[in-house]
Scaffold this active site. Structure first.
Site, mmCIF file in Angstrom:
data_model
loop_
_atom_site.group_PDB
_atom_site.id
_atom_site.type_symbol
_atom_site.label_atom_id
_atom_site.label_comp_id
_atom_site.label_asym_id
_atom_site.label_seq_id
_atom_site.Cartn_x
_atom_site.Cartn_y
_atom_site.Cartn_z
ATOM 1 N N SER A 298 0.811 -1.227 0.000
ATOM 2 C CA SER A 298 0.000 0.000 0.000
ATOM 3 C C SER A 298 0.844 1.278 0.000
ATOM 4 C CB SER A 298 -0.937 -0.070 1.203
ATOM 5 O OG SER A 298 -1.827 0.992 1.191
ATOM 6 N N ASP B 1 -1.501 1.380 -3.658
ATOM 7 C CA ASP B 1 -2.218 0.240 -4.249
ATOM 8 C C ASP B 1 -3.639 0.611 -4.686
ATOM 9 O OD1 ASP B 1 -3.168 0.426 -1.620
ATOM 10 O OD2 ASP B 1 -3.421 -1.736 -1.400
ATOM 11 N N GLY C 66 -2.171 -0.413 15.114
ATOM 12 C CA GLY C 66 -2.229 -1.804 14.658
ATOM 13 C C GLY C 66 -1.122 -2.102 13.659
HETATM 14 C C1 16G Z 1 -4.325 -0.099 7.979
HETATM 15 C C2 16G Z 1 -5.780 -0.110 7.599
HETATM 16 C C3 16G Z 1 -6.362 1.283 7.671
HETATM 17 C C4 16G Z 1 -6.114 1.898 9.021
HETATM 18 C C5 16G Z 1 -4.659 1.839 9.381
HETATM 19 C C6 16G Z 1 -4.470 2.250 10.826
HETATM 20 C C7 16G Z 1 -6.939 -1.466 5.947
HETATM 21 C C8 16G Z 1 -7.052 -1.853 4.502
HETATM 22 N N1 16G Z 1 -5.982 -0.599 6.247
HETATM 23 O O1 16G Z 1 -3.557 0.577 7.042
HETATM 24 O O2 16G Z 1 -7.727 1.166 7.437
HETATM 25 O O3 16G Z 1 -6.539 3.238 9.044
HETATM 26 O O4 16G Z 1 -4.189 0.507 9.254
HETATM 27 O O5 16G Z 1 -3.139 2.159 11.186
HETATM 28 O O6 16G Z 1 -7.674 -1.931 6.801
HETATM 29 P P1 16G Z 1 -2.702 2.298 12.703
HETATM 30 O O7 16G Z 1 -3.387 1.200 13.471
HETATM 31 O O8 16G Z 1 -1.221 2.184 12.668
HETATM 32 O O9 16G Z 1 -3.146 3.647 13.166
HETATM 33 MG MG MG Z 2 -3.759 1.163 0.344
#
Ligand code: 16G
Ligand code: MG
Length: 544
Positions: free
Chosen positions: A65, A278, A501
């Site tokens: 991504s 992506d 996450g």
């Molecule tokens: C991932 C998720 C996105 C979310 C981000 C949060 C998908 C396809 N992508 O990139 O939706 O906003 O994680 O990241 O689900 P963080 O937990 O590091 O803040």
């Molecule tokens: Mg993406």
């Protein structure tokens, strides 16, 4: 275990670096590409078993991504084009981390636990982004599929949402569309042309859009699609692959930095958008004559789309439940506007597209967007059926018929499997055309509250646990009380913290009536996290 001989043999070509442990995170595995060969092979195995289990085609997308070029990753796609069910994320993580010689027994366990019929045929669709590592990594996925005697279809270079779309088309026997890239372009572009047919006075300016392709796959695909648009949308494409992927460009850069990407030429006031690497995220923006940068993020996009849909549903006389699904990151102004002025239902879920997607499925029409620009619209089967009936009914009066037809074309321009930059772009462009709206008028629907996001390094981010869709911290003790006390000091203020996450940090969000207040609230909350949740390194410093 005769059928695992091939797995054992081939797995030696995809050996696991000793001691490496990786997790199926918010959106699959993602890390430096050089650690991923064994993961790809094993995800080929997981996808094949998942296909046997569901008796449907499963997708495997090789991409990282918006991450830098040297990273890569993999996302698995379930039968209806949605993200892999949470129940199987555990299997994926387990299989990813076992030692080579344990692979057969772990596979055997999985097959037993999931009651998988190994004589069932399996089909796995594979796609990849433009990273230089994606070629060999997608070969490793195919190797995994073939090791379990699954059938594969290699779509090669596609955007993530295109692969999601192919999976759904195949598994609905073509009801959702034709499972080819040409089929995708023709469905979406035909719907776009039908929608914009209703705007005879559209000027050349309105037909023109500047697109930043993040030097990724989305750019290639916009080029490929262009002729289907019959000049009803004329794209000036920048960062089309002549520069480094996601480097100082793309949706994530623009959203986080709140400035124009490098590599684009654009005049004051002109409408622009950026994709991510992506092609599953999009944000819009323009600069005003005073030189200020104006971002129209996922919240503004959700507002535009839900307003448009609500108006059409009213005109069509259809009593369908419309909701907008957001996360805690949604700007407070957007939530107020939607609830108080638009009177639409608003739901808040945890961060991560799968959570928003599931919440949106509860409604006849569920519009979901993360502030970062990932989102789409879902229509229930019943809603689609009602719209179709109304459009086909010869007794429908002209106003209702027009609205029903517009709704039908709108459904066809949308990729309901997952957020899709190309599809979202076409929908937004069609709505602006139909409403005769400029990007400035769209921006003026509501004014964002100033906000700030920070991150704090702690020794163990999981000590921060949240509830209420990540809006309240339930541990460590005293953290939420501290946040509540700080928020009270500012006007129109709100703040929350959550463990990331995808990165080893705790994230902090704050908004307030002025940028200065938002900045100092974010700083004070960061300090509270640092002190109460085991911060490491230097104490967070004030921003000013
Ligand atoms: C991932 C998720 C996105 C979310 C981000 C949060 C998908 C396809 N992508 O990139 O939706 O906003 O994680 O990241 O689900 P963080 O937990 O590091 O803040
Ligand atoms: Mg993406």
């Amino acid at each position: 275990m005769a059928h695992f001989q091939e797995v054992s043999k081939r797995s030696t070509l995809h050996s696991k670096p000793a001691g490496l442990v990786l997790q199926y995170g918010t959106a699959g595995f993602r890390t430096n590409a050089k650690h991923l060969d064994h993961i790809m092979f094993r995800m080929g195995l997981v996808a094949t078993l998942r296909s046997k289990k569901t008796k449907a085609a499963i997708g495997v997308m090789v991409t990282a991504s918006h991450n830098p070029e040297e990273d890569n990753g993999v996302k698995l796609i379930d039968p209806m084009g949605e993200m892999l069910t949470a129940a199987w994320e555990g299997h994926a993580t387990h299989l990813a981390n076992v030692e080579q010689q344990e692979l057969p027994s772990v596979l055997e366990d999985m097959i037993e636990k999931e009651s998988i019929d190994m004589s069932q045929e399996a089909v796995v669709f594979v796609g990849k982004d433009t990273r230089s590592s994606s070629d060999s990594l997608s070969q490793a996925v195919l190797d995994g599929v073939h090791a379990l005697h699954g059938h594969s279809k290699d779509y090669g270079l596609v955007t993530t949402p295109q692969l999601h779309y192919m999976v759904r088309c195949h598994n609905t026997q073509g009801l959702y569309g034709e499972a080819t890239v040409e089929g995708y372009y023709s469905k979406l572009c035909q719907a776009f042309i039908e929608l914009t047919k209703n705007t005879p006075n559209r000027t050349d300016d309105q037909k023109h859009l500047t697109v930043d392709g993040a030097n990724g796959i989305g750019a290639l695909k916009v080029r490929e699609m262009e002729h289907h648009l019959k000049r009803e949308l004329q794209v000036s494409l920048f960062n089309h692959g002549d520069g480094q992927l996601n480097h100082q460009c793309g949706a994530d850069f623009v959203k986080v930095q709140q400035k124009l990407p490098t590599g684009i030429k654009v005049n004051t006031g002109e409408r622009c958008c950026s994709f991510d690497g992506d092609g599953d995220r999009i944000v819009y923006y323009y600069t005003s004559s005073d030189g200020r940068f104006h971002l129209l993020d996922g919240d503004k996009i959700a507002t535009l789309i839900s307003t448009f849909l609500k108006e059409l549903l009213i005109q069509a006389g259809l009593n369908l439940k419309l909701a907008v699904v957001q996360t805690a990151y949604a700007n407070g102004s957007s939530t107020h506007y939607l609830e108080d002025s638009m009177k639409v239902i608003v739901r808040c879920t945890k961060t991560g597209v799968k959570h928003l997607h599931h919440a949106a499925q509860e409604f006849d029409t569920g519009v979901y967007f993360e502030a970062n620009g990932h989102g789409t619209v879902l229509f229930s089967k019943a809603a689609e059926e009602k719209i179709k009936q109304l459009a086909d009914d010869p007794n429908t009066d002209d106003t209702r018929k027009r609205a029903a037809l517009l709704l039908r074309h709108t459904i066809n321009v949308i990729n309901q499997t997952v957020g899709d930059a190309i599809s979202d772009m076409l929908l937004i462009e069609a709505i602006l055309a139909l409403k005769g709206m400029t990007v400035q008028q769209w921006d003026a629907i509501y004014t964002d509250l100033p906000n700030r996001q920070l991150k704090v390094k702690v020794s163990e981010r999981r000590v921060v646990d949240t509830a209420d869709a990540e809006r309240r911290a339930v541990s460590p003790a005293g953290l939420q009380d501290a946040i509540d006390g700080l928020v009270k000091k500012y006007r129109h203020a709100r703040s929350f913290v959550r463990p990331s996450g995808t990165e080893d940090v705790v994230r902090v969000y704050a908004e307030a009536d002025t940028q200065e207040s938002a900045d100092s609230l974010a700083h004070e909350v960061s300090l509270a996290v640092y002190r109460l949740a085991g911060g490491v390194g230097d104490e967070p410093k004030p921003l000013h």
